[in-house]
Write a protein that holds these residues in place. Sequence first.
Motif, PDB file in Angstrom:
ATOM      1  N   ASP A 270       0.738  -1.221   0.009  1.00 52.53           N
ATOM      2  CA  ASP A 270       0.082   0.024   0.022  1.00 52.53           C
ATOM      3  C   ASP A 270       1.069   1.087   0.041  1.00 52.53           C
ATOM      4  OD1 ASP A 270      -1.361   2.255   1.333  1.00 52.53           O
ATOM      5  OD2 ASP A 270      -3.047   0.884   1.249  1.00 52.53           O
ATOM      6  N   SER A 271       0.947   1.948  -1.144  1.00 52.88           N
ATOM      7  CA  SER A 271       1.777   3.060  -1.179  1.00 52.88           C
ATOM      8  C   SER A 271       1.688   4.266  -0.123  1.00 52.88           C
ATOM      9  CB  SER A 271       1.561   3.632  -2.660  1.00 52.88           C
ATOM     10  OG  SER A 271       1.991   2.872  -3.663  1.00 52.88           O
ATOM     11  N   VAL A 272       0.466   4.471   0.228  1.00 53.31           N
ATOM     12  CA  VAL A 272       0.224   5.652   1.178  1.00 53.31           C
ATOM     13  C   VAL A 272       0.623   5.237   2.379  1.00 53.31           C
ATOM     14  CG1 VAL A 272      -1.659   6.995   2.344  1.00 53.31           C
ATOM     15  CG2 VAL A 272      -1.920   6.518  -0.155  1.00 53.31           C
ATOM     16  N   LEU A 273       0.459   3.833   2.868  1.00 49.65           N
ATOM     17  CA  LEU A 273       0.936   3.138   4.090  1.00 49.65           C
ATOM     18  C   LEU A 273       2.493   3.186   4.070  1.00 49.65           C
ATOM     19  CD1 LEU A 273       0.662   1.835   6.822  1.00 49.65           C
ATOM     20  CD2 LEU A 273       0.262  -0.381   5.575  1.00 49.65           C
ATOM     21  N   ALA A 274       3.188   2.730   2.908  1.00 47.43           N
ATOM     22  CA  ALA A 274       4.515   2.859   2.744  1.00 47.43           C
ATOM     23  C   ALA A 274       5.092   4.399   3.141  1.00 47.43           C
ATOM     24  CB  ALA A 274       4.919   2.445   1.369  1.00 47.43           C
ATOM     25  N   ARG A 275       4.585   5.074   2.509  1.00 49.43           N
ATOM     26  CA  ARG A 275       4.791   6.693   2.820  1.00 49.43           C
ATOM     27  C   ARG A 275       4.764   6.974   4.086  1.00 49.43           C
ATOM     28  NH1 ARG A 275       1.586  11.409  -0.081  1.00 49.43           N
ATOM     29  NH2 ARG A 275      -0.094  10.427   1.354  1.00 49.43           N
ATOM     30  N   ASP A 276       3.730   6.631   4.952  1.00 50.83           N
ATOM     31  CA  ASP A 276       3.599   7.030   6.394  1.00 50.83           C
ATOM     32  C   ASP A 276       4.701   6.170   7.184  1.00 50.83           C
ATOM     33  OD1 ASP A 276       1.352   8.464   5.877  1.00 50.83           O
ATOM     34  OD2 ASP A 276      -0.135   6.779   6.473  1.00 50.83           O
ATOM     35  N   SER A 465       8.632  13.212 -15.681  1.00 52.42           N
ATOM     36  CA  SER A 465       7.937  12.821 -14.211  1.00 52.42           C
ATOM     37  C   SER A 465       8.983  12.122 -13.298  1.00 52.42           C
ATOM     38  CB  SER A 465       6.947  11.748 -14.896  1.00 52.42           C
ATOM     39  OG  SER A 465       7.511  10.618 -15.558  1.00 52.42           O
ATOM     40  N   ILE A 466       8.430  11.459 -12.413  1.00 52.32           N
ATOM     41  CA  ILE A 466       9.227  10.783 -11.528  1.00 52.32           C
ATOM     42  C   ILE A 466       9.289   9.353 -11.556  1.00 52.32           C
ATOM     43  CG2 ILE A 466       9.490  10.439  -8.705  1.00 52.32           C
ATOM     44  CD1 ILE A 466       7.841  13.046  -8.557  1.00 52.32           C
ATOM     45  N   PRO A 467      10.317   8.553 -12.050  1.00 50.70           N
ATOM     46  CA  PRO A 467      10.113   7.092 -12.375  1.00 50.70           C
ATOM     47  C   PRO A 467       9.669   6.374 -11.348  1.00 50.70           C
ATOM     48  CG  PRO A 467      12.136   8.151 -13.310  1.00 50.70           C
ATOM     49  CD  PRO A 467      11.383   9.080 -12.466  1.00 50.70           C
ATOM     50  N   LEU A 468      10.147   6.729  -9.868  1.00 49.70           N
ATOM     51  CA  LEU A 468       9.610   5.888  -8.938  1.00 49.70           C
ATOM     52  C   LEU A 468       8.078   5.899  -8.683  1.00 49.70           C
ATOM     53  CD1 LEU A 468      11.036   4.393  -6.402  1.00 49.70           C
ATOM     54  CD2 LEU A 468      10.762   6.268  -5.126  1.00 49.70           C
ATOM     55  N   ALA A 469       7.390   6.776  -9.528  1.00 50.34           N
ATOM     56  CA  ALA A 469       6.023   6.727  -9.332  1.00 50.34           C
ATOM     57  C   ALA A 469       5.045   5.666  -9.923  1.00 50.34           C
ATOM     58  CB  ALA A 469       5.443   8.105  -9.951  1.00 50.34           C
ATOM     59  N   GLU A 470       5.986   4.873 -10.803  1.00 53.01           N
ATOM     60  CA  GLU A 470       5.350   3.526 -11.248  1.00 53.01           C
ATOM     61  C   GLU A 470       5.177   2.635 -10.182  1.00 53.01           C
ATOM     62  OE1 GLU A 470       6.549   0.386 -14.765  1.00 53.01           O
ATOM     63  OE2 GLU A 470       7.906   2.112 -14.600  1.00 53.01           O
ATOM     64  N   PHE A 471       6.029   2.701  -9.179  1.00 52.08           N
ATOM     65  CA  PHE A 471       5.767   1.706  -8.232  1.00 52.08           C
ATOM     66  C   PHE A 471       5.336   2.254  -6.721  1.00 52.08           C
ATOM     67  CE2 PHE A 471       9.661   1.040 -10.793  1.00 52.08           C
ATOM     68  CZ  PHE A 471       9.361  -0.261 -11.275  1.00 52.08           C
ATOM     69  N   PHE A 472       5.685   3.604  -6.644  1.00 54.96           N
ATOM     70  CA  PHE A 472       5.330   4.246  -5.425  1.00 54.96           C
ATOM     71  C   PHE A 472       4.420   5.283  -5.659  1.00 54.96           C
ATOM     72  CE2 PHE A 472       7.414   6.688  -1.498  1.00 54.96           C
ATOM     73  CZ  PHE A 472       6.449   6.071  -0.667  1.00 54.96           C
ATOM     74  N   LYS A 473       3.072   4.745  -5.612  1.00 54.50           N
ATOM     75  CA  LYS A 473       1.918   5.739  -6.019  1.00 54.50           C
ATOM     76  C   LYS A 473       1.500   6.622  -4.969  1.00 54.50           C
ATOM     77  CE  LYS A 473       0.517   1.865  -9.157  1.00 54.50           C
ATOM     78  NZ  LYS A 473       1.402   2.550 -10.439  1.00 54.50           N
ATOM     79  N   VAL A 474       2.425   7.751  -4.807  1.00 54.49           N
ATOM     80  CA  VAL A 474       1.967   8.956  -3.877  1.00 54.49           C
ATOM     81  C   VAL A 474       2.277  10.107  -4.344  1.00 54.49           C
ATOM     82  CG1 VAL A 474       2.403   7.327  -1.859  1.00 54.49           C
ATOM     83  CG2 VAL A 474       4.334   8.807  -2.853  1.00 54.49           C
ATOM     84  N   TYR A 475       2.504  10.316  -5.728  1.00 56.42           N
ATOM     85  CA  TYR A 475       2.797  11.638  -6.323  1.00 56.42           C
ATOM     86  C   TYR A 475       1.728  12.139  -6.967  1.00 56.42           C
ATOM     87  CZ  TYR A 475       7.503  10.101  -5.165  1.00 56.42           C
ATOM     88  OH  TYR A 475       8.506   9.484  -4.415  1.00 56.42           O
TER      89      TYR A 475
END
Length: 475
Positions: A270-276, A465-475
């Motif tokens: 879960d990307s939002v959880l991972a960001r937290d 863009s931000i390449p990491l956004a493909e896996f880390f959907k928080v942007y």
Amino acid sequence: RVDMLSAAPTEAEVPSPFSFGMRLGNPHMMKSFAEDETTVQGDVDEQDGTLESQMERGGASPGQSILLDEVCAHAQKLSHYLTEMQTPSRRVVCLLRAASLALLLPLVFVQTSTLPVQNAFVVAHGIAAHWLERPEAPRRQSASMPLVVATTTDAPQQAPHEYTVCNGLSNQMLGHAGNIAYAISSRMPVHIPDAFIVDGVQNIKSKDGGTLNDTLPTAFNSIPLGSVFDTRALVKKIQTYGIQATVVPYTKDVHGTLPCSWIETLGKSDSVLARDIMKAFVPSNVTKMITHEVMSVLLGEGKGGKKGQKPRPLEGGVCLHHRDGADWHNHCAIWENIPDGVWRHNCLEQGRRSISELVEERTSHLANKWILYVGDHAPPDELKAIYGRNVTSRQQAYASTRLLADLTSYFTDKEFTSLPRDLGAVIDYFLCSDLPHFIGNSISTFSATQIARRDSLATWYNSQSIPLAEFFKVY
């Protein structure tokens, strides 16, 4: 006085859910409520906002009092269900009952008293939420509800989620965040490897030549994770999700056999959880002390400030993360030539323009701005020509204070010829996090973590863009 059930909990047991709900519904009653075995007493004070005075002004009739007693009875039954539930199916039933009660009670409260609608909802939700959040509350045996004793077969222990870390600071942080978020979503305990790689530079190409090999922890290149991050705070954060977390020693037998697949794990978490979880990586006491000292120098405060330097306002601070070293150019050459047909020529300055021009475009609206340069070398002459003393680096701040003469010794007894790259990156990361403005390179995972940490309130000097956004959907 609101009469409760004769079987209400005693003081030694869990508090009445109705009294807890009333406390939430009326902040003035937080200190004035007293509980005994059968009643919840609201002391009358001079404030018009007390719950008891609100009810008395409404002139509750005997019929309304009976209805309130029935509400209390339902709340008490709910407490039994929620404190004595043992199986997932019973938890679902209890959750539905709690939801129904949270919707019903406000209507009852509004009809039976002068309690405002807003407070009625808070009261009802307080009752339901309090008991939902106390699955381990003490059980009480009664004639109507036999004591349920948990056994090992009721709650089998699940094997902990093990993982490893690799490479530089940001790869390690994202690896931790993705794996911990995955464990939380999977309801698994998690073992956090107690290792921080102090120099995670990737220099060796893989056999196919399309990527660089991972740098894994070794006895020489790593120190305990708690040396740089507050692992106690991290564990407490994970426990708020109901998951057991343990920091465990890094061993080759366990972690050395695991692939460092942080990108894949981040992609399925879960990307939002991972960001937290990533935001829960806060500095250790040592890291905090060092960043505070450096920031004092940067702001022109204390003994470390340069002679004649005017104080700099924190609100004018801009962190510029500029990748321009030999290893970055090598990385870009690999990145831009991955044979998959994707256009990737956005690794360096946008349109091959000067960094000073790109920075000025992104900061022209700021008054009293100054720049913390986080890069592969000293601040470029073109930036110094424009900003003068108002562009500086962490390394320059070190030179002005004896306290920071040997940073490595604060973290470890291991001897290094110079400050390892990722120990410096930790200091840069938290310095940047304390500044209100950020300009980075979206290809860099260091910049990508800063942009995510700021909820995308940042800019970058390269294009696209931000390449990491493909896996880390928080942007």
